[in-house]
Write a protein that holds these residues in place. Structure first.
Motif, short mmCIF file in Angstrom:
data_model
loop_
_atom_site.label_atom_id
_atom_site.label_comp_id
_atom_site.label_asym_id
_atom_site.label_seq_id
_atom_site.Cartn_x
_atom_site.Cartn_y
_atom_site.Cartn_z
N PHE A 46 0.83 -1.20 0.00
CA PHE A 46 0.00 0.00 0.00
C PHE A 46 0.87 1.25 0.00
O PHE A 46 1.84 1.35 0.74
CB PHE A 46 -0.91 0.00 1.23
CG PHE A 46 -1.68 1.27 1.43
CD1 PHE A 46 -1.33 2.16 2.44
CD2 PHE A 46 -2.75 1.58 0.61
CE1 PHE A 46 -2.04 3.34 2.64
CE2 PHE A 46 -3.47 2.75 0.79
CZ PHE A 46 -3.10 3.64 1.81
N VAL A 47 0.47 2.22 -0.83
CA VAL A 47 1.17 3.49 -0.90
C VAL A 47 0.28 4.62 -0.38
O VAL A 47 0.64 5.33 0.56
CB VAL A 47 1.62 3.80 -2.34
CG1 VAL A 47 2.21 5.21 -2.43
CG2 VAL A 47 2.63 2.76 -2.82
N ALA A 48 -0.89 4.78 -0.99
CA ALA A 48 -1.78 5.88 -0.62
C ALA A 48 -3.18 5.60 -1.13
O ALA A 48 -3.37 4.79 -2.04
CB ALA A 48 -1.26 7.19 -1.18
N ALA A 49 -4.14 6.29 -0.53
CA ALA A 49 -5.52 6.18 -0.97
C ALA A 49 -6.21 7.53 -0.79
O ALA A 49 -5.79 8.36 0.03
CB ALA A 49 -6.28 5.11 -0.19
N ILE A 50 -7.26 7.73 -1.57
CA ILE A 50 -8.01 8.98 -1.49
C ILE A 50 -9.50 8.66 -1.55
O ILE A 50 -9.92 7.75 -2.26
CB ILE A 50 -7.59 9.95 -2.63
CG1 ILE A 50 -8.19 11.34 -2.41
CG2 ILE A 50 -7.93 9.39 -4.00
CD1 ILE A 50 -7.53 12.41 -3.26
N SER A 51 -10.25 9.39 -0.76
CA SER A 51 -11.68 9.13 -0.66
C SER A 51 -12.43 9.57 -1.90
O SER A 51 -11.89 10.25 -2.78
CB SER A 51 -12.25 9.85 0.58
OG SER A 51 -12.13 11.27 0.42
N ARG A 52 -13.70 9.22 -1.94
CA ARG A 52 -14.52 9.54 -3.11
C ARG A 52 -14.62 11.05 -3.32
O ARG A 52 -14.62 11.53 -4.44
CB ARG A 52 -15.90 8.93 -2.94
CG ARG A 52 -15.88 7.41 -2.96
CD ARG A 52 -17.25 6.81 -2.85
NE ARG A 52 -17.86 7.04 -1.56
CZ ARG A 52 -19.04 6.55 -1.19
NH1 ARG A 52 -19.73 5.80 -2.03
NH2 ARG A 52 -19.53 6.80 0.01
N SER A 53 -14.70 11.81 -2.24
CA SER A 53 -14.80 13.26 -2.36
C SER A 53 -13.45 13.94 -2.51
O SER A 53 -13.37 15.10 -2.91
CB SER A 53 -15.49 13.83 -1.12
OG SER A 53 -14.66 13.66 0.03
N GLY A 54 -12.40 13.20 -2.18
CA GLY A 54 -11.07 13.78 -2.20
C GLY A 54 -10.68 14.47 -0.90
O GLY A 54 -9.57 14.97 -0.77
N SER A 55 -11.58 14.47 0.06
CA SER A 55 -11.33 15.19 1.31
C SER A 55 -10.49 14.39 2.31
O SER A 55 -9.93 14.96 3.24
CB SER A 55 -12.65 15.58 1.97
OG SER A 55 -13.40 14.42 2.27
N SER A 56 -10.41 13.08 2.11
CA SER A 56 -9.63 12.24 3.01
C SER A 56 -8.56 11.49 2.24
O SER A 56 -8.79 11.04 1.11
CB SER A 56 -10.54 11.22 3.72
OG SER A 56 -11.48 11.86 4.53
N THR A 57 -7.40 11.39 2.86
CA THR A 57 -6.30 10.64 2.27
C THR A 57 -5.66 9.76 3.32
O THR A 57 -5.77 10.02 4.53
CB THR A 57 -5.23 11.58 1.67
OG1 THR A 57 -4.77 12.48 2.70
CG2 THR A 57 -5.77 12.38 0.50
N SER A 58 -4.98 8.74 2.86
CA SER A 58 -4.27 7.83 3.74
C SER A 58 -2.95 7.47 3.08
O SER A 58 -2.90 7.31 1.86
CB SER A 58 -5.11 6.58 4.01
OG SER A 58 -4.42 5.67 4.82
#
Length: 127
Positions: A46-58
């Motif tokens: 895993f590197v990164a992820a972004i939510s459907r709205s773009g407001s949350s990242t991991s």
């Protein structure tokens, strides 16, 4: 293949590189999107992820501060900005999308949680 990853290449250490991920035939604007990477003989990481709205990242803990994930809804594209690249960042980078009904969840760090994958783009960082 429904996702097209691009932007990889051979670069020297310490430079920046931006990867792009765009769908080939459909839109993924309502999907959680992720980036993973893999080197031969190792599991997809895993590197990164972004939510459907773009407001949350991991982000993977080891990559926080150097990698940034973002998405452009107008272009239907997800980006991975990588800076201060190191030789250990060398890998094939894959973008992925989860089914539209899947919401932000701890499982997003697992490659098996995603349902759609691109073919990957190779990033090689030389020292």
């Amino acid at each position: 293949v429904q996702l097209q990853a691009s932007g990889g290449g051979l670069v020297q250490a310490a430079v920046s590189l931006r990867l792009s991920c765009a769908p080939s035939r459909r839109t993924f604007s309502r999907h959680v999107m992720g980036w993973f990477r893999q080197v031969p003989g190792k599991e997809r990481e895993f590197v990164a992820a972004i939510s459907r709205s773009g407001s949350s990242t991991s982000y993977a803990d080891s990559l926080k501060g150097r990698f940034t994930i973002s998405r452009d809804f107008a272009k239907n594209t997800v980006y991975l900005q990588m800076k201060s690249l190191k030789p250990e960042d060398t890998a094939v980078y894959y973008c992925a999308a989860a089914e539209a009904q899947k919401t932000w969840a701890p499982s997003l760090v697992s490659w098996s949680w995603y349902d759609y994958w691109g073919q990957g783009t190779l990033v090689t960082v030389s020292s």
